[in-house]
Structures are given as structure tokens and as C-alpha cells.
Design an enzyme around this catalytic site. Structure first.
Site, PDB file in Angstrom:
ATOM      1  N   LYS A  51      81.620  36.184  77.938  1.00  0.00           N
ATOM      2  CA  LYS A  51      82.095  36.913  76.750  1.00  0.00           C
ATOM      3  C   LYS A  51      83.387  37.660  77.078  1.00  0.00           C
ATOM      4  CE  LYS A  51      77.456  37.313  74.867  1.00  0.00           C
ATOM      5  NZ  LYS A  51      76.188  38.053  74.888  1.00  0.00           N
ATOM      6  N   GLN A  95      73.517  43.598  75.853  1.00  0.00           N
ATOM      7  CA  GLN A  95      72.903  42.307  76.163  1.00  0.00           C
ATOM      8  C   GLN A  95      71.379  42.420  76.164  1.00  0.00           C
ATOM      9  OE1 GLN A  95      74.585  39.420  76.439  1.00  0.00           O
ATOM     10  NE2 GLN A  95      72.730  38.252  76.814  1.00  0.00           N
ATOM     11  N   ASP A 118      76.578  41.963  66.839  1.00  0.00           N
ATOM     12  CA  ASP A 118      75.395  41.128  67.060  1.00  0.00           C
ATOM     13  C   ASP A 118      74.585  40.938  65.779  1.00  0.00           C
ATOM     14  OD1 ASP A 118      74.841  39.984  69.551  1.00  0.00           O
ATOM     15  OD2 ASP A 118      74.255  41.902  70.431  1.00  0.00           O
TER      16      ASP A 118
HETATM   17  N1  GUN Z   1      70.652  37.607  74.500  1.00  0.00           N
HETATM   18  C1  GUN Z   1      70.558  36.317  74.109  1.00  0.00           C
HETATM   19  N2  GUN Z   1      71.325  36.104  73.019  1.00  0.00           N
HETATM   20  C2  GUN Z   1      71.908  37.286  72.730  1.00  0.00           C
HETATM   21  C3  GUN Z   1      72.815  37.707  71.706  1.00  0.00           C
HETATM   22  O1  GUN Z   1      73.248  36.948  70.835  1.00  0.00           O
HETATM   23  N3  GUN Z   1      73.196  39.014  71.756  1.00  0.00           N
HETATM   24  C4  GUN Z   1      72.724  39.876  72.690  1.00  0.00           C
HETATM   25  N4  GUN Z   1      73.140  41.135  72.641  1.00  0.00           N
HETATM   26  N5  GUN Z   1      71.873  39.516  73.630  1.00  0.00           N
HETATM   27  C5  GUN Z   1      71.473  38.227  73.654  1.00  0.00           C
END
Ligand code: GUN
Length: 294
Positions: A51, A95, A118
Site C-alpha cells: 500500500k 490493518q 476502508d
Molecule cells: N485486512 C484484509 N483486508 C483488509 C482491508 O481491506 N482493510 C484493512 N484495514 N485490513 C484488511
């Protein structure tokens, strides 16, 4: 059989982002994303790294905050509040999953909904259910919908079975596909671990979204000929022949399912690249909404 190439569609999404970013730059604005990782889960570390890398490639402001697993709830909340107040940050992502002692729902509620790229905050979940497009939609289901659109798959009137009911994928995916309009208007069924006779249900589907988190769970008996299959799974399974000691497999047994399909996403290279592209798109959207440029 059509292989839906996530990397190609993701590149289109990122190109659209670049155009928006250039427009914002001409007004002296730069979207910023803060990604917080608590603990040292290797898969989460890899996601957070990619990311941050993608942000930098696009010229976005990126802050990657890696905190030890011993971080307390209060310490994490304090960081979230700092980013809420930081005018250089337009998107905040914590995350998932955090360590067990963290109350994830409380952390999500602490994020300013206008920075919740998110789409996990209750305000954004409600906006998705209300079909209010000013909210943020979770990146993975948004990416799946975009893949269906790019592949020319008609969702209007289609029978879709979403396998998995998570807040990150299954539930928002169902809401998106049943919403009115382009990429929606589907007849959606959500199946999960307590569903009886799953194969007979999924065999009725025109489109199957596999988001169970179990390697190669969807097999040929689950799929009718001519179905479209979107595989959301990214599972690490042991593989002694790989230098890393593992390989990535989806929630779909690709080799036996693909020959039945009209179209299918591979793993890797299907949904994965889309999730990160949609995160960039959501961060750009957050900046545009804040500065009245939509
Ligand atoms: N863990 C797995 N997929 C995601 C996501 O799209 N966002 C976040 N914050 N954590 C994740």
C-alpha cells in the site's frame, strides 16, 4: 473461458487516479494516506508495504506506522486521533486483524468517517446500505464489482451467490450487488459456514463470489457450466518447492473450476491488485470530497 486480469483493470483505475491527482496538484492539493499496522503478522506486513509503495508510485503522501504487538488500545486510539486532526492525511486505515487485546470495532469508530477509506465505520456501512454515494465502500468488494464491469458481466437480474459474510467482503459485496444501477440490480444470496447444501445453492448462481478464506474450498461440484467466478481468497499454503516456503492459492480450486467457467479471476493477479487500486481511488475521493472537487 475468459481469465479476468486484475492487474490490467487495476492499471485503468490507477490511471484515473493519476488524472485526479494531477488536477488536485494544480490546486496545490495532495491526497495523503496513513496506514497503521499493529504487530508483525507477515501477510499484513506485506499488504501494508505494498500500500505504501503504491502511494509513493502515484505521488501520494503516505505515512506507514508500524506499532509493536504490545501497543495498548489507548495508544492506538491516540494515533488515530492524531491522523484525524492532520490536514495532510485524507485516508486512515488500520490493518485488520489487529492483536487480540485490541477492540477493533472501537478503533474503527474512532476514525473520522470522512477519512475512513476502508469503509468500515458504521456511518459508511449505513451509507452503503442507503445507497448514499458520498460514503466509502470497502476496497475489496468495490474492486470485485469493477472487475465484473470491466469483464462485461451483466449483473442486472443475475443470480449471485456470495460465499462468506465478513464485514470486509461478504456483507458489503452483497449490498453493492443488490444496489440499484450499473454494476448492481442483482438477486443476491449470501451463504456462509452454516449454509445447508452449499453446492446445490452455488450451482444456481450466474456469478459466484468466493470470500470464505479457506484454500480451494469451491470445487467443480459448486459451479454450473457458464458461471462467472470471482475468487477473493489469498491463502498462504506450504510449498517446499517455492523459495518462500509457501504459495498463494485462492478460495477456488482453480484448475478444476476454470474449465467450467465463462469467466474467472486467477490468484494471484485477480482481485488482489484491485483492492489496492480501489484504496488509492478512495483516498483520492476523500481528498476531493474534503476540498469540494467532485
Ligand atoms: N485486512 C484484509 N483486508 C483488509 C482491508 O481491506 N482493510 C484493512 N484495514 N485490513 C484488511
Amino acid at each position: 473461458m475468459q481469465i479476468i486480469e486484475g492487474a490490467k483493470v487495476a492499471a485503468q483505475v490507477l490511471e484515473e487516479c493519476r488524472q485526479d491527482i494531477a488536477q488536485l496538484a494544480s490546486r496545490g492539493l495532495k491526497p495523503g494516506l496513513a496506514v497503521i499496522l499493529v504487530g508483525s503478522d507477515p501477510a499484513s506486513q506485506a499488504y501494508v508495504r505494498s500500500k505504501d509503495k503504491k502511494c509513493k508510485e502515484l505521488g501520494l503522501h503516505s505515512v506507514k506506522l508500524e506499532l509493536p504487538a504490545s501497543t495498548t488500545q489507548e495508544e492506538l486510539l491516540a494515533k488515530v486521533r492524531e491522523f484525524n486532526a492532520d490536514p495532510a492525511i485524507h485516508g486512515i486505515l488500520v490493518q485488520s486483524p489487529p492483536p487480540k487485546h485490541i477492540d477493533e470495532a472501537a478503533v474503527v469508530r474512532a476514525i473520522d468517517p470522512a477519512k475512513d477509506v476502508d469503509g468500515f465505520h458504521p456511518v459508511n456501512v449505513a451509507k452503503l446500505a442507503l445507497e448514499d454515494t458520498s460514503g466509502f465502500v470497502p476496497c475489496t468488494p468495490l474492486g470485485c464489482q469493477r472487475l465484473l464491469l470491466a469483464a462485461g458481466v451483466e449483473t442486472a437480474g443475475a443470480k449471485v451467490v456470495v460465499v462468506g459474510r465478513s464485514m470486509i467482503v461478504g456483507k458489503p459485496m452483497a449490498l453493492l450487488l443488490m444496489a440499484k444501477g450499473v454494476g448492481g440490480d442483482a438477486t443476491v444470496t449470501v451463504a456462509h459456514s452454516r449454509t445447508r447444501d452449499l453446492p446445490s445453492l452455488t450451482r444456481q448462481a450466474d456469478i459466484i463470489i468466493a470470500a470464505i478464506g479457506r484454500p480451494e474450498f469451491i470445487r467443480k461440484e459448486h459451479v454450473r457450466e457458464g458461471a462467472v467466478v470471482i475468487d477473493v481468497g489469498i491463502n498462504r499454503v506450504d510449498d517446499s518447492s517455492s523459495p518462500k516456503g509457501y504459495k498463494l492459492v485462492g478460495d477456488v480450486a482453480y484448475d478444476e473450476v476454470a474449465p467450467l467457467c465463462k469467466a474467472i479471476t486467477p490468484v494471484p493477479g485477480g482481485v488482489g491488485p484491485m483492492t489496492i487500486a480501489m484504496l488509492m481511488a478512495n483516498t483520492v475521493k476523500a481528498c476531493k470530497l474534503l476540498h469540494g472537487a467532485v
